[in-house]
Design a protein around this motif. Structure first.
Motif, PDB file in Angstrom:
ATOM      1  N   PHE A  18      47.018  44.468  36.581  1.00 57.01           N
ATOM      2  CA  PHE A  18      46.228  44.350  37.823  1.00 57.01           C
ATOM      3  C   PHE A  18      46.657  45.581  38.589  1.00 57.01           C
ATOM      4  N   LEU A  19      48.028  46.074  38.515  1.00 58.04           N
ATOM      5  CA  LEU A  19      48.183  47.222  39.281  1.00 58.04           C
ATOM      6  C   LEU A  19      47.080  48.496  39.046  1.00 58.04           C
ATOM      7  N   SER A  20      47.325  48.500  37.374  1.00 59.47           N
ATOM      8  CA  SER A  20      46.488  49.601  36.938  1.00 59.47           C
ATOM      9  C   SER A  20      45.185  49.615  37.438  1.00 59.47           C
ATOM     10  N   ALA A  21      44.609  48.749  37.368  1.00 57.29           N
ATOM     11  CA  ALA A  21      43.239  48.287  37.664  1.00 57.29           C
ATOM     12  C   ALA A  21      42.761  48.380  39.161  1.00 57.29           C
ATOM     13  N   SER A  22      43.781  48.455  40.230  1.00 56.63           N
ATOM     14  CA  SER A  22      43.574  48.331  41.515  1.00 56.63           C
ATOM     15  C   SER A  22      44.203  49.458  42.265  1.00 56.63           C
ATOM     16  N   PRO A  23      43.476  50.674  42.028  1.00 58.55           N
ATOM     17  CA  PRO A  23      44.062  51.763  42.772  1.00 58.55           C
ATOM     18  C   PRO A  23      43.912  51.903  44.353  1.00 58.55           C
ATOM     19  N   SER A  24      42.969  51.144  44.678  1.00 59.00           N
ATOM     20  CA  SER A  24      42.388  51.012  46.155  1.00 59.00           C
ATOM     21  C   SER A  24      42.260  49.566  46.513  1.00 59.00           C
ATOM     22  N   PRO A  25      42.183  49.354  47.896  1.00 58.28           N
ATOM     23  CA  PRO A  25      42.047  47.826  48.482  1.00 58.28           C
ATOM     24  C   PRO A  25      40.953  47.365  47.887  1.00 58.28           C
ATOM     25  N   TYR A  26      40.058  48.008  47.773  1.00 56.49           N
ATOM     26  CA  TYR A  26      38.359  47.751  47.158  1.00 56.49           C
ATOM     27  C   TYR A  26      38.572  47.267  45.881  1.00 56.49           C
ATOM     28  N   HIS A  27      39.329  47.877  44.902  1.00 54.08           N
ATOM     29  CA  HIS A  27      39.565  47.489  43.533  1.00 54.08           C
ATOM     30  C   HIS A  27      40.351  46.196  43.545  1.00 54.08           C
ATOM     31  N   ALA A  28      41.304  46.069  44.283  1.00 54.85           N
ATOM     32  CA  ALA A  28      42.093  45.027  44.326  1.00 54.85           C
ATOM     33  C   ALA A  28      41.351  43.814  44.746  1.00 54.85           C
ATOM     34  N   VAL A  29      40.553  43.946  45.720  1.00 52.42           N
ATOM     35  CA  VAL A  29      39.897  42.713  46.165  1.00 52.42           C
ATOM     36  C   VAL A  29      38.776  42.329  44.916  1.00 52.42           C
ATOM     37  N   ALA A  30      38.331  43.206  44.317  1.00 48.79           N
ATOM     38  CA  ALA A  30      37.210  43.133  43.423  1.00 48.79           C
ATOM     39  C   ALA A  30      37.998  42.347  42.214  1.00 48.79           C
ATOM     40  N   ASN A  31      39.104  42.957  41.851  1.00 47.06           N
ATOM     41  CA  ASN A  31      39.941  42.359  40.545  1.00 47.06           C
ATOM     42  C   ASN A  31      40.346  41.033  40.940  1.00 47.06           C
ATOM     43  N   ALA A  32      40.857  40.742  42.276  1.00 47.67           N
ATOM     44  CA  ALA A  32      41.108  39.151  42.753  1.00 47.67           C
ATOM     45  C   ALA A  32      39.940  38.443  42.786  1.00 47.67           C
ATOM     46  N   ALA A  33      38.863  38.816  43.127  1.00 46.87           N
ATOM     47  CA  ALA A  33      37.746  37.953  43.282  1.00 46.87           C
ATOM     48  C   ALA A  33      37.301  37.828  41.787  1.00 46.87           C
ATOM     49  N   ALA A  34      37.289  38.596  40.598  1.00 40.89           N
ATOM     50  CA  ALA A  34      37.008  38.188  39.447  1.00 40.89           C
ATOM     51  C   ALA A  34      37.922  37.271  38.793  1.00 40.89           C
ATOM     52  N   ARG A  35      39.047  37.258  39.267  1.00 40.99           N
ATOM     53  CA  ARG A  35      40.049  36.114  38.641  1.00 40.99           C
ATOM     54  C   ARG A  35      39.868  34.894  39.244  1.00 40.99           C
ATOM     55  N   LEU A  36      39.332  35.059  40.656  1.00 45.79           N
ATOM     56  CA  LEU A  36      38.824  33.666  41.242  1.00 45.79           C
ATOM     57  C   LEU A  36      37.759  33.026  40.585  1.00 45.79           C
ATOM     58  N   ASP A  37      36.793  34.006  40.386  1.00 44.05           N
ATOM     59  CA  ASP A  37      35.559  33.393  39.510  1.00 44.05           C
ATOM     60  C   ASP A  37      35.613  32.693  38.501  1.00 44.05           C
ATOM     61  N   ARG A  38      36.447  33.340  37.485  1.00 42.37           N
ATOM     62  CA  ARG A  38      36.986  32.887  36.166  1.00 42.37           C
ATOM     63  C   ARG A  38      37.807  31.541  36.437  1.00 42.37           C
ATOM     64  N   ALA A  39      38.466  31.092  37.547  1.00 41.24           N
ATOM     65  CA  ALA A  39      38.974  29.948  37.946  1.00 41.24           C
ATOM     66  C   ALA A  39      38.039  28.751  38.517  1.00 41.24           C
ATOM     67  N   GLY A  40      36.650  29.320  38.645  1.00 38.60           N
ATOM     68  CA  GLY A  40      35.503  28.194  39.053  1.00 38.60           C
ATOM     69  C   GLY A  40      35.447  28.492  40.776  1.00 38.60           C
ATOM     70  N   PHE A  41      36.114  29.329  41.291  1.00 37.48           N
ATOM     71  CA  PHE A  41      35.851  29.687  42.802  1.00 37.48           C
ATOM     72  C   PHE A  41      34.385  30.235  42.976  1.00 37.48           C
ATOM     73  N   ARG A  42      33.701  30.226  44.298  1.00 32.19           N
ATOM     74  CA  ARG A  42      32.600  30.619  44.450  1.00 32.19           C
ATOM     75  C   ARG A  42      32.548  31.527  45.637  1.00 32.19           C
ATOM     76  N   ARG A  43      31.906  32.512  45.437  1.00 31.66           N
ATOM     77  CA  ARG A  43      31.892  33.523  46.567  1.00 31.66           C
ATOM     78  C   ARG A  43      30.622  33.118  47.820  1.00 31.66           C
ATOM     79  N   LEU A  44      31.305  33.210  49.073  1.00 30.65           N
ATOM     80  CA  LEU A  44      30.339  32.804  49.989  1.00 30.65           C
ATOM     81  C   LEU A  44      29.988  34.161  50.690  1.00 30.65           C
ATOM     82  N   ALA A  45      28.871  34.206  51.584  1.00 28.00           N
ATOM     83  CA  ALA A  45      28.403  35.270  52.240  1.00 28.00           C
ATOM     84  C   ALA A  45      28.824  34.799  53.708  1.00 28.00           C
ATOM     85  N   GLU A  46      29.286  35.409  54.463  1.00 29.00           N
ATOM     86  CA  GLU A  46      29.485  35.405  55.908  1.00 29.00           C
ATOM     87  C   GLU A  46      28.211  35.100  56.707  1.00 29.00           C
TER      88      GLU A  46
END
Length: 430
Positions: A18-46
């Motif tokens: 996770f650290l290697s794949a997340s060199p910026s806050p934007y990458h960290a969020v994208a990688n966290a979101a991918a893990r949430l997607d795999r767990a069945g979470f759904r992204r909402l638009a504000e």
């Protein structure tokens, strides 16, 4: 190696990925979101309407992410259990006019972000990462993970007093080199555009930063330690995502609405639309209550029963500078998560919060420690006091004890990330 040690090592392996794949806050969020997607979470638009159903959801805004799980049986007044963390780390960030140079060297102009240890960026192979904004308003992540830049230190022959006290000028001495010749305006952005697969002329804006390309690694004879970048505070973001998805997968009914709040800009005060001082968390929690048919009264009732664990790194006792620590509080790497206490509200922990933390650790079978600063060495702060004051919710400051905080490369115990995750899982699901 026993079963617990195997589990700790497996968790540490995943953290290092996770650290290697997340060199910026934007990458960290994208990688966290991918893990949430795999767990069945759904992204909402504000900008969309939100429904009242159960299950996992999350929103992303820049370098921040708020995720929550509505369990079966939750009412509009069901309290939240929140893990708070932050996605940003101190580093060097690219200026608006990046192409510069002197004396036949091509360089990149950078601005110092946060309270970084400047000397740790010297003579280190650096890559480049972040976010590009295109003319059509879309964004594109870029991750140049190979040696590209270097901040060269002055040879000791030209500064015989360097070992007596290195003094770095933030404007003159921290500009990386990346080639030879005269600087050419637009070079860097054309280059990163190509790396991201878009023409340089399509790039209208950028949020770019440097990172060490040296990967995380185990340290020591028995691999008891992990050395790596951005543990402050991606270690806690990783632990929070892991705990939230574990709780969402439980078969038993969860008595709270568990939440992960991963903010940006903690390292420079949290005062932004994606920082803890902004309205993002309160807006998301409020909309979650209202989407389930709740009123203002329901939201206030939910907040009244809410507890937040502000999870961030803290200071392990340094063997070479033990006098800088409180003599009766020496958190050790490998000793489990720490409870961070400061009566002047640099941390938000009080006695009732301590009881919640101790109970979570006890349920998880996790050892824990206490950190308090030496009275002669003022401590830093976290999102904890900001969260408590802004939203009026009970907040407890906790974390993992590390060495070399705010260095380009930090150090923690191999077992501690898994132990923190065990505590957070117990807290969110109890």
């Amino acid at each position: 190696m026993n079963d617990a040690a195997h589990a700790h090592r497996a968790h540490a392996d995943d953290l290092m990925s996770f650290l290697s794949a997340s060199p910026s806050p934007y990458h960290a969020v994208a990688n966290a979101a991918a893990r949430l997607d795999r767990a069945g979470f759904r992204r909402l638009a504000e900008t969309d309407g939100w429904d009242s159903g159960t299950g996992g959801r999350y929103v992303v805004r820049g370098g921040a992410l708020i995720a929550w799980y509505v369990p079966e049986g939750a009412t509009p007044a069901t309290p939240f259990r929140i893990v708070g963390a932050h996605t940003d780390s101190p580093n060097l960030r690219v200026k608006p006019r990046p192409d510069t140079g002197a004396q036949g060297w091509r360089q990149i102009a950078v601005e110092i972000y946060g309270g970084t240890l400047l000397n740790t960026w010297l003579d280190r192979d650096l890559g480049l990462s972040g976010r590009l904004t295109l003319r059509d308003g879309t964004t594109r992540l870029v991750h140049v993970d190979r040696p590209l830049l270097r901040v060269p230190q002055l040879a000791i022959h030209l500064d015989r007093q360097a070992n007596e006290g290195l003094k770095l000028n933030r404007q003159r001495h921290m500009t990386p080199v990346w080639g030879l010749g005269e600087p050419r305006e637009g070079d860097l952005i054309r280059f990163v555009g190509e790396e991201a697969g878009v023409p340089g002329e399509e790039v209208a804006g950028w949020d770019l930063m440097v990172h060490s390309v040296e990967p995380p690694a185990y340290l020591g004879r028995d691999r008891e330690l992990i050395a790596g970048p951005r543990m402050d505070n991606l270690l806690s973001v990783h632990a929070g995502v892991t705990a939230l998805t574990a709780v969402a997968g439980q078969s038993a009914e969860v008595p709270y609405v568990p939440v992960l709040a991963a903010f940006d800009h903690e390292e420079n005060g949290s005062q932004s639309d994606t920082g803890a001082q902004g309205p993002l968390l309160g807006d998301v929690l409020g909309r979650s209550v209202h989407a389930r048919g709740g009123s203002y009264e329901d939201r206030m009732r939910a907040y009244a029963g809410t507890v937040c664990f502000s999870a961030d790194t803290g200071h392990a006792v340094h063997p070479n500078y033990a006098e800088r620590h409180d003599p009766d509080h020496h958190p050790m790497a490998g000793g489990g998560p720490i409870l961070k206490v400061n009566v002047n509200q640099r941390y938000s922990t009080d006695g009732s919060g301590r009881a919640v933390f101790a109970a979570a650790c006890e349920r998880a079978g996790v050892p824990w420690q206490t950190f308090v600063s030496n009275n002669d060495v003022p401590c830093g702060t976290t999102i904890g006091p900001i969260t408590a004051a802004r939203h009026g919710i009970t907040t407890v400051d906790i974390g993992v004890a590390i060495l070399s905080m705010h260095s380009a490369r930090e150090l923690c115990g191999t077992a501690d990330p898994a132990l923190l995750t065990g505590c957070l899982t117990s807290f969110l699901g109890a």
